[in-house]
Design a protein around this motif. Sequence first.
Motif, PDB file in Angstrom:
ATOM      1  N   LYS A 198      41.627  46.998  44.945  1.00 14.60           N
ATOM      2  CA  LYS A 198      42.667  46.253  44.290  1.00 14.60           C
ATOM      3  C   LYS A 198      43.957  46.258  45.191  1.00 14.60           C
ATOM      4  N   ARG A 255      45.343  49.192  49.829  1.00 13.03           N
ATOM      5  CA  ARG A 255      44.460  49.009  48.508  1.00 13.03           C
ATOM      6  C   ARG A 255      43.115  50.364  48.481  1.00 13.03           C
ATOM      7  N   TRP A 293      38.128  49.874  40.022  1.00 15.47           N
ATOM      8  CA  TRP A 293      39.798  49.425  40.698  1.00 15.47           C
ATOM      9  C   TRP A 293      39.166  49.132  42.470  1.00 15.47           C
TER      10      TRP A 293
END
Length: 187
Positions: free
Chosen positions: A11, A2, A8
């Motif tokens: 993500k 991640r 982000w």
Amino acid sequence: MRIVAGKWRGKTIQAPVGDTTRPTSDRAREMLFNILTSLLLKEGRQWHDISFADVFSGSGAIGIEALSRGARHVWCFENNSTAFTCLRQNAIGLNQIELMNRDALSPPIGKTVDILFMDAPYGKGLWQSALEAFEKAGWIDSETLVIIETDSRLKESLPESYILIQERSAGRNTFLFAKKKTNSMGE
């Protein structure tokens, strides 16, 4: 995997199938970017000031992490077709990222970047050759921070034209932070 921080954060990043790449762990990536952020702050700079090249990019996790933290532009270089397909999938919907499906030993003529990161396959001498190629192609000058990720057991050293700023280890990974020497540094 991640993305650790930034726009982000959280993500999911897919890793290429197979054993052709060796993704940098979330923990090692977090340590790397904490060091980078600290170095930038010492220079009075912020992520939005930074252009970043991720060479031997694999999944693109390092480049995407830089972009997530606010880098103004990121280039990711990967020539393995499986890894490049994964990189392209991970970069869908991201702006300011340029994916380069080409050999790191023959980069295009480029503009100098602020940070150049290399995580070549360990023990094959590829990062040394790629470093020279990127320098000749104009991506590196004495202000570029170069980071080499290597295996701690290899005890690799930088070419004589570079000065080691810092060396940090995270498990099996060692990160070498360096800058090209200038004439005032004894070149």
